[in-house]
Design a protein around this motif. Structure first.
Motif, short mmCIF file in Angstrom:
data_model
loop_
_atom_site.label_atom_id
_atom_site.label_comp_id
_atom_site.label_asym_id
_atom_site.label_seq_id
_atom_site.Cartn_x
_atom_site.Cartn_y
_atom_site.Cartn_z
N GLU A 270 0.80 -1.22 0.00
CA GLU A 270 0.00 0.00 0.00
C GLU A 270 0.83 1.27 0.00
O GLU A 270 0.41 2.29 -0.55
N ILE A 278 -0.36 10.18 -4.43
CA ILE A 278 -0.06 11.57 -4.06
C ILE A 278 0.81 12.26 -5.11
O ILE A 278 0.66 13.44 -5.37
N ALA A 285 -0.52 20.53 -11.38
CA ALA A 285 -0.01 21.87 -11.73
C ALA A 285 1.14 21.82 -12.74
O ALA A 285 1.12 22.57 -13.73
N PRO A 564 -9.85 -5.43 -2.53
CA PRO A 564 -10.51 -5.51 -1.23
C PRO A 564 -11.63 -4.49 -1.12
O PRO A 564 -11.50 -3.46 -0.46
N LEU A 566 -16.00 -4.54 -0.82
CA LEU A 566 -17.06 -5.51 -0.50
C LEU A 566 -17.80 -6.02 -1.75
O LEU A 566 -17.96 -7.22 -1.94
N PHE B 31 -0.21 24.54 -7.04
CA PHE B 31 0.86 23.54 -6.93
C PHE B 31 1.21 23.33 -5.46
O PHE B 31 1.28 22.19 -4.97
N THR B 34 -1.41 21.22 -3.68
CA THR B 34 -1.37 19.77 -3.92
C THR B 34 -0.21 19.15 -3.15
O THR B 34 -0.33 18.02 -2.65
N PHE B 37 -1.41 18.84 0.38
CA PHE B 37 -2.34 17.73 0.49
C PHE B 37 -1.58 16.41 0.50
O PHE B 37 -1.85 15.52 1.32
N ALA B 38 -0.61 16.28 -0.42
CA ALA B 38 0.15 15.04 -0.52
C ALA B 38 0.86 14.72 0.79
O ALA B 38 0.84 13.59 1.27
N TYR B 41 -1.73 13.74 3.46
CA TYR B 41 -2.30 12.43 3.17
C TYR B 41 -1.31 11.32 3.53
O TYR B 41 -1.66 10.35 4.20
N PHE B 42 -0.07 11.51 3.08
CA PHE B 42 0.95 10.51 3.37
C PHE B 42 1.17 10.39 4.87
O PHE B 42 1.26 9.29 5.42
N MET B 46 0.13 6.81 6.04
CA MET B 46 1.32 5.95 6.05
C MET B 46 2.08 6.04 7.37
O MET B 46 2.57 5.04 7.87
N PRO B 51 -6.42 4.31 8.50
CA PRO B 51 -6.62 2.88 8.24
C PRO B 51 -6.06 2.47 6.87
O PRO B 51 -6.09 3.24 5.92
N ALA B 52 -5.56 1.25 6.81
CA ALA B 52 -5.13 0.70 5.52
C ALA B 52 -6.37 0.31 4.73
O ALA B 52 -7.45 0.14 5.29
N LEU B 53 -6.21 0.16 3.40
CA LEU B 53 -7.35 -0.23 2.57
C LEU B 53 -7.95 -1.54 3.06
O LEU B 53 -9.16 -1.72 3.09
N VAL B 54 -7.08 -2.47 3.46
CA VAL B 54 -7.56 -3.78 3.91
C VAL B 54 -8.32 -3.65 5.24
O VAL B 54 -9.32 -4.32 5.45
N TYR B 57 -11.66 -2.45 4.38
CA TYR B 57 -12.43 -3.55 3.79
C TYR B 57 -12.94 -4.49 4.88
O TYR B 57 -14.12 -4.86 4.89
N ASN B 58 -12.08 -4.84 5.82
CA ASN B 58 -12.49 -5.77 6.88
C ASN B 58 -13.66 -5.21 7.68
O ASN B 58 -14.59 -5.94 8.03
N SER B 60 -15.95 -3.12 6.57
CA SER B 60 -17.18 -3.18 5.77
C SER B 60 -17.67 -4.62 5.67
O SER B 60 -18.87 -4.88 5.67
N ARG B 61 -16.74 -5.56 5.63
CA ARG B 61 -17.12 -6.97 5.54
C ARG B 61 -17.83 -7.42 6.81
O ARG B 61 -18.85 -8.11 6.76
#
Lengths: 713, 187
Positions: A270, A278, A285, A564, A566, B31, B34, B37-38, B41-42, B46, B51-54, B57-58, B60-61
């Protein structure tokens, strides 16, 4: 000191090579657009596949993309680069022979692509399909091109490099790097090889390549062309030198990181996905910098845009570039990608870029170049305007239809009702809903092709009216005095513009940073692939079947990567893990779902279902758009090549033992017998144990099975 | 941003000149935005607690599975009698016929004569011929034999309806029928 500078030299430019590249651009444009139209019709109605192997969508689609990008786009950028480089550097190309080698070598590569891809000779990685001998030839031709280009820079009569040249430098070195690294493969035979990367690593390398082919083949060289041809055509100074500097370096540095946005929600680690996202957002830009600088250069010339087709094409091209480079970062946001990935939205996005940006910049450039190269007048300005409006309408129809199709299907895939059930559990329902839009898309593509034919007529008439035996113009410029930093300028970047070698090294460093940071952990660390799992290598027959899957281009319509999400795991089963493709060379995660994901299709249907499905998909899936594959029921399995395949895989690290290698052919035959017997027992007729369908079924029935057996920790 | 539009001296390449204008302020600020934001976000996803994507997912599951479990316990499995009742409902049989036409034809044939899958018109059953057994086969599938589970695909109405329709096929004796498989159902 002055007397040395004043010493004038007389020279002429090699415009013959530019004329050649212009004509090649026109020829391959026709081919690329026509093949694209056929592919579009095949998705609207499967009968356009004509049950002919070499004309089937899975083999034609790579021909379309390669022809559009490398044949049409390639020849266009070479035409523009050879014309502008000589003039911007005030020197003829260093070697006419090398230029000609580049030209004929490139055309030979295109012809060999056209002679191999329809016959299923492919590596199976998008935009890098050409098998190893051709891939090798590309490297050689590209190096010759690069050497000629840098030698030309070395003998220039202009002290400083103009921004167009910066973009050409970035193009030449980065494309070489991308292509060489992505196409390292071990041959099995003259026309078959396996990549040295497998699974998740292959995916990362491929999309680093794939994304940056867009960046450094379809963006940076075209920006270079724009920086030369737009101010020339408008006869206006470039809006901002400072903007050129900032957006060039930002673009070159940031672009290379963005590849993993093609792999969001996949089994790629990930952190790499997040970097891809990102950096894509930060790319907005710098991309727009080029558009802004181009459009603002036209200040004071806007009244001419309505009248002059060249400017009209440039303005529209830049605008499409702006749209595509705003849409790109948007699509790279994870949550947007979860909807758009695998759908026709991406198809809309890339065609906005290629038809709108690359196409229109090229057309504008050719309308400007041809009268100058052939020393005549354009046959008809009004036909050029008709070309513009017809082509423009075609693009708009194309994009709107594919946006609608993509968003509609993406929403249908994820729709879950209050009882927790997928609202459209049958994949085919979502296909049939958007199928009418495939006709609309084909109409948009047809319009674009027609608009191009109008151009072809116009250009043909123009060249026909040209005087014969045009003599090259002769120019004079002083030879450059030996440089020292003092006479290069007083600002750091100005000095850099006079130092091509330093400039090139810095550009290489700029693209190397992102590459190294994303590659190294993935290529050398095993943390991301669970090696203690139940995933086993393919049997010989399955491996052969997998190569048939690659040969037929199944990956162009079917993914093997369950995300991943649902709605996705409800439809296809548990999400895909990195180790599941650890023996996959090449990886087959796919990028588009015209049909359903196949990562866990093994065991889902009986053998006979696949048998009938491959013979005629409509026998088992009402309304299916998939082509029929009658030839794999006739063509025989080449059992003799299977031991060679196993040997190459073993060499690359797949854990086959000596005995498996020694008995590979006999084992595969026995396996084929077993599948054939199962098919016969279920009611299939005919002698099947030596037919390709048996190997393909063996592979399809294996998909996802090891994981289902539950050994993944 | 004010454009000076001053030509830079010495910048002329094949007649192309360059102006000394600065960066458009909306552009450079965009510029920076962004980049900000980057970084955020990171940092959050990170380095921080995002939360990680997984993980997402868990979550929602789990929510999904709880919802399904609640629904299941609220709706008891249909009994033999309840299913038998739906046999007499022509509306149900008609609904079942349309489900059959879209989902079952591919393997069991347009008249239930069998093909990839077994013949449904004879009195032999591989996985049991009681209505509840047929219901179970349809709903849970027989993965080893290639029968997909339809429980998550068909609605609560459609499931018993297709069972009713399949039951109505018994004894129709279509042409080109597949040979019987399994055991004869007790009458």
């Amino acid at each position: 000191m002055l007397h040395d500078e004043q010493k004038m030299e007389t020279f002429s430019y090699d415009d013959a090579i530019v004329r050649k590249f212009v004509l090649a651009t026109m020829v391959w444009a026709g081919v690329a657009f026509l093949v694209g139209l056929i592919a579009a019709l095949q998705l609207a109605d499967w009968r356009f596949n004509f049950n002919l192997p070499w004309l089937t969508f899975g083999r034609l689609r790579p021909l379309h993309t390669n022809a559009a990008i490398f044949a049409f786009g390639g020849n266009a950028i070479f035409a523009g680069m050879y014309y502008s480089t000589q003039r911007l550097l005030k020197t003829r190309m260093a070697s006419d022979a090398m230029s000609r080698f580049h030209f004929w070598g490139w055309q030979a590569i295109i012809v060999s692509a056209a002679l191999t891809l329809p016959f299923g000779i492919t590596i199976g990685k998008e935009y890098a399909e050409l098998e190893w001998p051709i891939a090798l030839a590309i490297n050689i031709v590209w190096v010759v091109f690069g050497v000629n280009f840098f030698k030309t820079i070395a003998q220039r009569r202009e002290r400083h490099l103009y921004v167009a040249i910066w973009f050409y430098i970035a193009t030449i070195i980065t494309v070489a790097l991308l292509h060489v690294v992505n196409t390292i493969q071990i041959p099995v035979s003259l026309w078959k090889s396996y990549p040295i990367y497998a699974g998740v690593q292959d995916a990362l390398v491929q999309w680093w390549y794939g994304h940056n082919a867009v960046a450094f083949f379809l963006t940076t060289p075209f920006l270079g062309l724009m920086y030369y041809f737009l101010p020339k055509a408008a006869d206006k100074p470039v809006y901002s030198y400072r903007l050129s500097i900032i957006h060039f370096w930002a673009l070159v540095f940031i672009y290379i990181w963005a590849g993993p946005h093609h792999l969001l929600y996949t089994a790629l680690p990930e952190w790499a996905q997040t970097l891809g996202m990102i950096f894509s957002i930060m790319l907005w830009a710098p991309s727009w910098g080029g558009m802004v600088n181009g459009l603002l250069t036209l200040r004071g010339a806007w009244h001419r845009v309505g009248k002059e087709p060249v400017l009209k094409f440039f303005v529209a091209g830049l605008t499409f570039y702006g749209m595509a480079t705003l849409e790109g970062p948007l699509l790279a946001i994870k949550s947007v990608s979860s909807l758009a990935h695998y759908t026709d939205w991406i198809i809309a996005h890339v065609h906005g870029g290629t038809l709108g940006w690359n196409g229109f910049i090229t057309f504008g450039m050719i309308y400007w170049l041809v009268p100058r190269l052939w020393k005549t007048k354009l046959y008809s300005e009004s036909l050029a305007n008709v070309h513009f409006w017809t082509g423009f309408t075609g693009i708009i129809i194309y994009m709107i239809s594919m946006w609608s199709a993509g968003i509609t299907q993406g929403l249908m895939w994820r729709a879950v009702d209050s009882t927790g059930r997928l609202m459209y559990p049958d994949f085919i329902e979502t296909v049939l809903r958007i199928a009418p839009l495939y006709w609309v898309r084909a109409a948009g593509g047809a319009l674009y092709l027609v608009s191009f034919l109008i151009m072809a007529y116009n250009i043909t008439k123009t060249i026909a009216s040209a005087p014969k035996n045009v003599k090259a113009d002769v120019f004079q410029a002083p030879r450059l005095a030996p440089s020292s930093n003092q006479n290069l300028g007083d600002k750091p970047h100005r000095i850099l513009e006079g130092l091509p070698i330093v400039f090139t090294v810095l550009t290489l460093l700029a693209v190397a940073v992102g590459t190294v940071i994303e590659f190294v952990p993935t290529l050398w660390a095993t943390d991301y692939v669970n090696t203690g799992s139940s995933i086993k290598p393919y049997t010989g027959l399955q491996l052969h079947g997998r190569d048939l899957y690659v040969r037929e281009g199944c990956y162009l319509c079917h993914s093997q990567m369950i995300r991943p999400i649902l709605s996705e795991t409800l439809r296809y089963g548990d999400y895909s893990r990195a180790e599941e493709s650890m023996y996959d060379r090449p990886f087959q995660w796919g990028s588009k779902r015209t049909g359903p994901d196949l990562a866990r299709v093994g065991g889902k249907y009986p053998d006979l279902w696949h048998f009938r499905h491959m013979m005629n998909p409509r026998d088992v899936v009402n309304g299916s758009l998939m082509p029929s594959y009658p030839w794999i029921f006739r063509d025989k399995i080449d059992f003799a090549v299977i031991p060679k395949k196993i040997a190459v895989m073993k060499f690359l690290g797949t854990p086959y033992n000596e005995q498996e290698l020694a008995l590979a052919e006999a084992t595969a035959r026995a396996e084929a017998q077993a599948v054939a017997a199962s098919l016969s027992a279920q009611g299939a007729t005919g002698k099947l144990e030596d037919k390709e369908i048996v190997a393909l079924i063996a592979y399809l029935q294996r998909l996802g099975q090891d994981y289902k057996k539950g050994g993944v920790k | 941003m004010t454009d000076t539009d001053k030509k830079i001296e010495g910048h002329a390449y094949d007649g192309i000149e360059e102006l000394d204008n600065g960066l458009p302020s909306w552009w450079i600020n965009g510029f920076y935005l962004t980049i900000l934001f980057a970084g955020l976000y990171f940092g959050y996803y990170m380095l921080g607690s995002g939360p990680a994507l997984v993980d997402e997912y868990n979550t929602s599951r789990e929510t999904h599975e709880q919802a399904i479990a609640t629904k299941k316990s609220a709706r008891p499995v249909a009994s033999e009698e309840q299913l038998a009742a739906s046999l007499k409902d022509p509306g149900k049989v008609k609904l079942g016929a349309s489900v059959y036409a879209s989902k079952c034809i591919a393997c069991h044939g347009d008249r239930g004569q069998g093909g990839i899958g077994p013949n449904l018109t004879d009195e032999y059953w591989i996985h049991g011929g009681n209505l509840t057994q047929i219901m179970k086969t349809v709903s849970e599938g027989v993965l080893d034999k290639g029968m997909p589970p339809w429980g998550a695909v068909l609605t609560a109405d459609e499931l018993p309806a297709v069972v009713a329709f399949v039951n109505s096929l018994i004894g129709t004796k279509p042409t080109a029928a597949k040979a019987p498989q399994g055991v004869r159902a007790k009458e």
